[in-house]
Design a protein around this motif. Sequence first.
Motif, PDB file in Angstrom:
ATOM      1  N   ASN A 160      15.962   7.538  45.201  1.00 24.21           N
ATOM      2  CA  ASN A 160      16.753   6.858  44.167  1.00 24.21           C
ATOM      3  C   ASN A 160      15.898   6.528  42.950  1.00 24.21           C
ATOM      4  O   ASN A 160      16.327   6.715  41.818  1.00 24.21           O
ATOM      5  CB  ASN A 160      17.336   5.552  44.714  1.00 24.21           C
ATOM      6  CG  ASN A 160      18.553   5.796  45.581  1.00 24.21           C
ATOM      7  OD1 ASN A 160      19.132   6.872  45.563  1.00 24.21           O
ATOM      8  ND2 ASN A 160      18.941   4.789  46.340  1.00 24.21           N
ATOM      9  N   TYR A 164      17.132   7.977  39.366  1.00 26.73           N
ATOM     10  CA  TYR A 164      17.672   7.105  38.322  1.00 26.73           C
ATOM     11  C   TYR A 164      16.602   6.711  37.304  1.00 26.73           C
ATOM     12  O   TYR A 164      16.655   5.632  36.738  1.00 26.73           O
ATOM     13  CB  TYR A 164      18.361   5.888  38.962  1.00 26.73           C
ATOM     14  CG  TYR A 164      19.510   6.310  39.849  1.00 26.73           C
ATOM     15  CD1 TYR A 164      20.700   6.756  39.292  1.00 26.73           C
ATOM     16  CD2 TYR A 164      19.383   6.318  41.235  1.00 26.73           C
ATOM     17  CE1 TYR A 164      21.750   7.191  40.081  1.00 26.73           C
ATOM     18  CE2 TYR A 164      20.428   6.746  42.052  1.00 26.73           C
ATOM     19  CZ  TYR A 164      21.605   7.185  41.461  1.00 26.73           C
ATOM     20  OH  TYR A 164      22.637   7.625  42.257  1.00 26.73           O
ATOM     21  N   ASP A 188      10.630   1.214  39.947  1.00 32.86           N
ATOM     22  CA  ASP A 188      10.741   2.315  38.989  1.00 32.86           C
ATOM     23  C   ASP A 188      10.911   1.784  37.574  1.00 32.86           C
ATOM     24  O   ASP A 188      11.113   0.588  37.366  1.00 32.86           O
ATOM     25  CB  ASP A 188      11.897   3.250  39.382  1.00 32.86           C
ATOM     26  CG  ASP A 188      13.259   2.575  39.298  1.00 32.86           C
ATOM     27  OD1 ASP A 188      13.594   2.019  38.243  1.00 32.86           O
ATOM     28  OD2 ASP A 188      13.997   2.611  40.314  1.00 32.86           O
ATOM     29  N   ILE A 193      20.098  -1.470  37.035  1.00 33.66           N
ATOM     30  CA  ILE A 193      21.425  -1.664  37.616  1.00 33.66           C
ATOM     31  C   ILE A 193      22.027  -2.923  36.979  1.00 33.66           C
ATOM     32  O   ILE A 193      21.360  -3.951  36.885  1.00 33.66           O
ATOM     33  CB  ILE A 193      21.318  -1.860  39.143  1.00 33.66           C
ATOM     34  CG1 ILE A 193      20.648  -0.633  39.795  1.00 33.66           C
ATOM     35  CG2 ILE A 193      22.684  -2.107  39.773  1.00 33.66           C
ATOM     36  CD1 ILE A 193      20.201  -0.861  41.215  1.00 33.66           C
ATOM     37  N   VAL A 201      25.525  -2.422  45.589  1.00 31.09           N
ATOM     38  CA  VAL A 201      24.902  -1.103  45.760  1.00 31.09           C
ATOM     39  C   VAL A 201      24.578  -0.759  47.217  1.00 31.09           C
ATOM     40  O   VAL A 201      24.404   0.407  47.539  1.00 31.09           O
ATOM     41  CB  VAL A 201      23.631  -0.911  44.886  1.00 31.09           C
ATOM     42  CG1 VAL A 201      23.987  -0.844  43.421  1.00 31.09           C
ATOM     43  CG2 VAL A 201      22.600  -1.978  45.169  1.00 31.09           C
ATOM     44  N   TYR A 206      29.365   3.048  47.418  1.00 32.15           N
ATOM     45  CA  TYR A 206      29.427   2.355  46.131  1.00 32.15           C
ATOM     46  C   TYR A 206      28.403   2.951  45.181  1.00 32.15           C
ATOM     47  O   TYR A 206      27.233   3.090  45.514  1.00 32.15           O
ATOM     48  CB  TYR A 206      29.172   0.849  46.280  1.00 32.15           C
ATOM     49  CG  TYR A 206      29.444   0.117  44.979  1.00 32.15           C
ATOM     50  CD1 TYR A 206      30.730  -0.257  44.641  1.00 32.15           C
ATOM     51  CD2 TYR A 206      28.414  -0.141  44.079  1.00 32.15           C
ATOM     52  CE1 TYR A 206      31.006  -0.875  43.435  1.00 32.15           C
ATOM     53  CE2 TYR A 206      28.681  -0.763  42.861  1.00 32.15           C
ATOM     54  CZ  TYR A 206      29.974  -1.123  42.549  1.00 32.15           C
ATOM     55  OH  TYR A 206      30.226  -1.735  41.352  1.00 32.15           O
ATOM     56  N   ARG A 207      28.843   3.325  43.993  1.00 33.10           N
ATOM     57  CA  ARG A 207      27.933   3.868  42.990  1.00 33.10           C
ATOM     58  C   ARG A 207      28.171   3.134  41.683  1.00 33.10           C
ATOM     59  O   ARG A 207      29.323   2.976  41.263  1.00 33.10           O
ATOM     60  CB  ARG A 207      28.205   5.345  42.745  1.00 33.10           C
ATOM     61  CG  ARG A 207      27.979   6.213  43.972  1.00 33.10           C
ATOM     62  CD  ARG A 207      28.895   7.394  43.853  1.00 33.10           C
ATOM     63  NE  ARG A 207      28.531   8.457  44.766  1.00 33.10           N
ATOM     64  CZ  ARG A 207      29.407   9.029  45.565  1.00 33.10           C
ATOM     65  NH1 ARG A 207      30.653   8.621  45.590  1.00 33.10           N
ATOM     66  NH2 ARG A 207      29.025  10.009  46.352  1.00 33.10           N
ATOM     67  N   ALA A 208      27.079   2.724  41.039  1.00 34.72           N
ATOM     68  CA  ALA A 208      27.214   2.034  39.760  1.00 34.72           C
ATOM     69  C   ALA A 208      27.747   3.023  38.726  1.00 34.72           C
ATOM     70  O   ALA A 208      28.549   2.686  37.871  1.00 34.72           O
ATOM     71  CB  ALA A 208      25.881   1.459  39.337  1.00 34.72           C
ATOM     72  N   SER A 213      25.532   9.696  39.793  1.00 35.26           N
ATOM     73  CA  SER A 213      25.204   9.849  41.212  1.00 35.26           C
ATOM     74  C   SER A 213      25.528  11.266  41.690  1.00 35.26           C
ATOM     75  O   SER A 213      24.735  11.914  42.357  1.00 35.26           O
ATOM     76  CB  SER A 213      25.971   8.819  42.040  1.00 35.26           C
ATOM     77  OG  SER A 213      25.976   9.191  43.391  1.00 35.26           O
ATOM     78  N   GLY A 218      23.800  12.660  44.674  1.00 34.85           N
ATOM     79  CA  GLY A 218      23.919  11.447  45.492  1.00 34.85           C
ATOM     80  C   GLY A 218      25.169  11.470  46.362  1.00 34.85           C
ATOM     81  O   GLY A 218      26.153  12.111  46.027  1.00 34.85           O
ATOM     82  N   THR A 219      25.087  10.764  47.475  1.00 35.83           N
ATOM     83  CA  THR A 219      26.238  10.690  48.368  1.00 35.83           C
ATOM     84  C   THR A 219      26.829   9.284  48.380  1.00 35.83           C
ATOM     85  O   THR A 219      27.897   9.063  48.935  1.00 35.83           O
ATOM     86  CB  THR A 219      25.820  11.016  49.813  1.00 35.83           C
ATOM     87  OG1 THR A 219      24.830  10.055  50.203  1.00 35.83           O
ATOM     88  CG2 THR A 219      25.251  12.405  49.931  1.00 35.83           C
ATOM     89  N   GLY A 220      26.102   8.324  47.819  1.00 36.09           N
ATOM     90  CA  GLY A 220      26.563   6.937  47.858  1.00 36.09           C
ATOM     91  C   GLY A 220      26.276   6.272  49.192  1.00 36.09           C
ATOM     92  O   GLY A 220      26.715   5.150  49.447  1.00 36.09           O
ATOM     93  N   GLY A 222      22.934   6.429  50.678  1.00 39.48           N
ATOM     94  CA  GLY A 222      21.499   6.197  50.851  1.00 39.48           C
ATOM     95  C   GLY A 222      21.123   4.741  51.106  1.00 39.48           C
ATOM     96  O   GLY A 222      20.408   4.432  52.067  1.00 39.48           O
ATOM     97  N   LEU A 223      21.636   3.847  50.275  1.00 35.29           N
ATOM     98  CA  LEU A 223      21.247   2.440  50.418  1.00 35.29           C
ATOM     99  C   LEU A 223      21.917   1.770  51.617  1.00 35.29           C
ATOM    100  O   LEU A 223      21.338   0.863  52.223  1.00 35.29           O
ATOM    101  CB  LEU A 223      21.559   1.662  49.133  1.00 35.29           C
ATOM    102  CG  LEU A 223      20.664   1.985  47.936  1.00 35.29           C
ATOM    103  CD1 LEU A 223      21.096   1.184  46.710  1.00 35.29           C
ATOM    104  CD2 LEU A 223      19.198   1.689  48.258  1.00 35.29           C
ATOM    105  N   SER A 247      14.126  -0.929  38.266  1.00 37.37           N
ATOM    106  CA  SER A 247      14.572  -1.610  39.478  1.00 37.37           C
ATOM    107  C   SER A 247      13.431  -1.683  40.472  1.00 37.37           C
ATOM    108  O   SER A 247      12.559  -0.818  40.492  1.00 37.37           O
ATOM    109  CB  SER A 247      15.713  -0.840  40.153  1.00 37.37           C
ATOM    110  OG  SER A 247      16.708  -0.500  39.230  1.00 37.37           O
TER     111      SER A 247
END
Length: 270
Positions: A160, A164, A188, A193, A201, A206-208, A213, A218-220, A222-223, A247
């Motif tokens: 991530n 990002y 980073d 965010i 997140v 959930y994706r901002a 993403s 991204g798959t949404g 990871g976190l 972040s």
Amino acid sequence: EGVAVRARARLLDSSGHVAVILDDITESRRVEAVRRDFVANVSHELKTPVGALHVLAEAVAAASEDPVAVRRFASRMTHESARLARLVQEIIDLSRLQGAEPLPDLRPLPTAALLAEAVDRTRLVAQAQAISIAVIGDGELQVLGDENQLVTAVANLLDNAISYSPRGTRVVLGVRRSGTTVEISVADEGIGIAEKDLERVFERFYRADPARSRATGGTGLGLAIVKHIATNHGGSVTVWSAEGAGSTFTLRLPLFTGPAPSFTFEDRRA
Ligand code: ADP
């Protein structure tokens, strides 16, 4: 939110008093609702790549006389099917993590090895983005954990941080001790965010910024996976972020103070 109850039994005593036994089903209702939501979300997420593959397959068939177009569609099919495979794998990982699977195979692990392995897994994406990963701190600190799960957690955070962030920026992967806790942080210099998204997140899917993403593959999930791994290990994960500035995600795990491992820790850069 009220408490949901279900009557289990009704008792009548000799003097005509009625007693009712109620079960608190608030929690099971909640779990049921979460599961329904998950299935709905999964179906929705799977539809996108499956739909794209269908359209591309039709395009290939229609363009069979045009080898250049066929190659272009085929390459997009490869991309979409890789995305689909990753999505399916992450859905499986997540349902294993939150299901009735046995606890992770706990072993004392030196953080240096965990971090090095996570950096290795993300080396290619980092290189493609010209992002350098600096590893700092005390890699001799040990945690008790499942190696594969913990490497996955750190690699997801690194992935991530890279996805990002603008090209050419730096990611710092740090490890330090705070009392009886080991803190592994991934900082980073990326897009950050927004305040309103911060606490969401870690939710599945959930994706901002859904477009960004998807663009970065991204798959949404990871976190959500990182959070489950942290919790399974008696730890936690938190985020600090400032929009436009970057972040920092911090994974906290119980410190293991067993026999010293035999390895040397070096500052590694990707
Ligand atoms: P995704 O596959 O979309 O990256 P994640 O669960 O890993 O899903 O992250 C959820 C969302 O949190 C992302 O879509 C993104 O909006 C935001 N996010 C995660 N990590 C970062 C980061 N390091 N910098 C900025 N935004 C991030």
